[in-house]
Write a protein that holds these residues in place. Structure first.
Motif, PDB file in Angstrom:
ATOM      1  N   GLU A 170       0.831  -1.208   0.000  1.00  0.00           N
ATOM      2  CA  GLU A 170       0.000   0.000   0.000  1.00  0.00           C
ATOM      3  C   GLU A 170       0.865   1.257   0.000  1.00  0.00           C
ATOM      4  N   VAL A 190       1.056   0.908  -5.042  1.00  0.00           N
ATOM      5  CA  VAL A 190      -0.133   0.464  -4.304  1.00  0.00           C
ATOM      6  C   VAL A 190      -0.868  -0.598  -5.112  1.00  0.00           C
ATOM      7  N   SER A 191      -1.060  -1.768  -4.511  1.00  0.00           N
ATOM      8  CA  SER A 191      -1.936  -2.770  -5.096  1.00  0.00           C
ATOM      9  C   SER A 191      -3.372  -2.471  -4.681  1.00  0.00           C
ATOM     10  N   PRO A 192      -4.336  -2.699  -5.561  1.00  0.00           N
ATOM     11  CA  PRO A 192      -5.731  -2.447  -5.173  1.00  0.00           C
ATOM     12  C   PRO A 192      -6.315  -3.521  -4.268  1.00  0.00           C
ATOM     13  N   ASN A 196      -5.929  -4.844  -1.177  1.00  0.00           N
ATOM     14  CA  ASN A 196      -6.391  -4.616   0.200  1.00  0.00           C
ATOM     15  C   ASN A 196      -7.636  -3.738   0.227  1.00  0.00           C
ATOM     16  N   ARG A 197      -7.646  -2.679  -0.589  1.00  0.00           N
ATOM     17  CA  ARG A 197      -8.832  -1.816  -0.648  1.00  0.00           C
ATOM     18  C   ARG A 197     -10.049  -2.611  -1.111  1.00  0.00           C
ATOM     19  N   LEU A 198      -9.870  -3.427  -2.128  1.00  0.00           N
ATOM     20  CA  LEU A 198     -10.987  -4.209  -2.636  1.00  0.00           C
ATOM     21  C   LEU A 198     -11.479  -5.208  -1.597  1.00  0.00           C
ATOM     22  N   ASN A 199     -10.559  -5.791  -0.857  1.00  0.00           N
ATOM     23  CA  ASN A 199     -10.967  -6.707   0.206  1.00  0.00           C
ATOM     24  C   ASN A 199     -11.755  -5.982   1.291  1.00  0.00           C
ATOM     25  N   ARG A 200     -11.303  -4.800   1.663  1.00  0.00           N
ATOM     26  CA  ARG A 200     -12.027  -4.049   2.706  1.00  0.00           C
ATOM     27  C   ARG A 200     -13.433  -3.672   2.224  1.00  0.00           C
ATOM     28  N   GLU A 201     -13.539  -3.310   0.947  1.00  0.00           N
ATOM     29  CA  GLU A 201     -14.858  -2.985   0.408  1.00  0.00           C
ATOM     30  C   GLU A 201     -15.760  -4.220   0.388  1.00  0.00           C
ATOM     31  N   SER A 233     -11.425 -10.403  -7.833  1.00  0.00           N
ATOM     32  CA  SER A 233     -11.361  -8.945  -7.809  1.00  0.00           C
ATOM     33  C   SER A 233     -10.243  -8.474  -8.721  1.00  0.00           C
TER      34      SER A 233
END
Length: 346
Positions: free
Chosen positions: A15, A51-53, A55-60, A263
């Motif tokens: 991130e 930044v890989s997406p 972690n954000r996608l997992n949190r969403e 994802s």
């Protein structure tokens, strides 16, 4: 049986720019990947600011699952842990134990069998429990879901939307794509004589189901993101090579469906949205990429349905005859020796 929580278990990703190389070193530890290959992959991450997406996608996705759990009256806190980067699964399981969790379900963010897609998550669970010790909660992994009707339906709608983006008369060919693995690793999946756990067969079955749901008669299944020494055979053809072949056959446009991913991992947005799209553009071909399902409301419904199989005996819904490896009353537990890691030369 009572459960206290859900552990959302994923691959992990950096991130920030300073996290890229430590993350890649975690991913490749013990695999003998040369430094120049790590530098090459690191550039892919730096192209997106390091930044890989994922972690954000997992949190969403976790937030959507929490909302769906609440809507269905299920009180189950969701914890997030990764194999390769923060939040590390060992730290998450330690926090779960400190919070008093004694028994939890585990959702791994892969729909398929094989070593990296399935068995390695079992190893992650065992490693995390061993790190925590006697106070570690019991962790029960949910089953594979590559042939679940909600998973198939989400991808089918995404494929239809991609075709609509190119428009009628575009002459589009549908191409399903998944992460390549060594041929030897794919052959090692499942007990002798039973290929139902084999990653490539499950990918082919998912592609067949999605194509049928979308009303598509002709399609291809190809691969992406291979790594390792060139003398080691991996599943082929590669997506970029296949686009070349389609162009040579007179195909004017391509719809690419990343059926092997839940994802938009960095490999999806780099290998497909950049490299494959760029190659199609160079050849004058139309290109559209189908969306992955985790932003679709049906994905959260799917996860909660898998949970309900355990907590209230919900029926196991499948669209294929393949075994659904995982710990359910109706599922097929993995056989001893299933999906063993391939030994690499020392």
């Amino acid at each position: 049986m009572n459960y206290d929580a859900l552990l959302w278990l994923s691959f992990g990703g950096p991130e920030g720019p300073d996290e890229v190389m430590p993350f890649l070193e975690n991913v490749t530890r013990g695999r003998g990947v040369p430094r120049e290959r790590l530098d090459e992959v690191a550039e892919h991450y730096q192209h997106f600011g390091g930044v890989s997406p994922i972690n954000r996608l997992n949190r969403e996705a976790i937030a959507a699952v929490e909302k769906e759990l609440s809507a269905q009256g299920i009180e189950l806190p969701v914890y997030f842990g990764n194999r390769n980067w923060r939040p590390m699964v060992e730290d998450t399981v330690a926090r779960m134990a400190a919070d008093g969790v004694r028994r939890a379900l585990v959702f791994p963010t892969s729909a398929y069998g094989g070593y990296s897609a399935c068995r390695q998550y079992d190893e992650d669970i065992a490693r995390a429990r061993a790190a925590v010790g006697a106070d570690a909660p019991v962790l029960v992994k949910l089953r594979q879901f590559f042939d679940h009707p909600l998973f198939v339906g989400a991808f089918a709608d995404a494929v239809r939307a991609a075709h609509a983006e190119l428009g009628e008369g575009a002459g589009s060919r549908t191409v399903f794509v998944a992460h390549s693995v060594p041929v030897s690793a794919d052959a090692a999946a499942g007990p002798p004589g039973e290929g139902g756990h084999r990653y490539s067969r499950q990918i082919a079955e998912a592609a067949r189901l999605v194509a049928a749901e979308a009303g598509i008669g002709a399609y291809d299944v190809v691969w992406q993101s291979r790594s390792g020494p060139p003398q080691v055979p991996w599943l082929e053809p590669d997506i970029v090579d296949h686009i070349d072949a389609l162009h040579a056959d007179g195909v004017r446009a391509v719809v690419v469906c990343p059926v092997g991913f839940v994802s938009d991992h960095l490999e999806v947005i780099w290998d497909l949205d950049n490299e494959a799209a760029e190659r199609a553009g160079e050849l004058g071909m139309g290109f559209a990429r189908a969306a992955t399902p985790n932003a679709d409301p049906r994905f959260a419904e799917l996860v909660v349905e898998l949970i309900r199989e355990h907590i209230c005996g919900a029926p196991v819904r499948k669209l294929s005859h393949f075994p659904a490896a995982g710990e359910t009353a109706d599922g097929a537990p993995c056989a001893p020796g299933c999906c063993e890691p391939v030994r690499r030369p020392s």
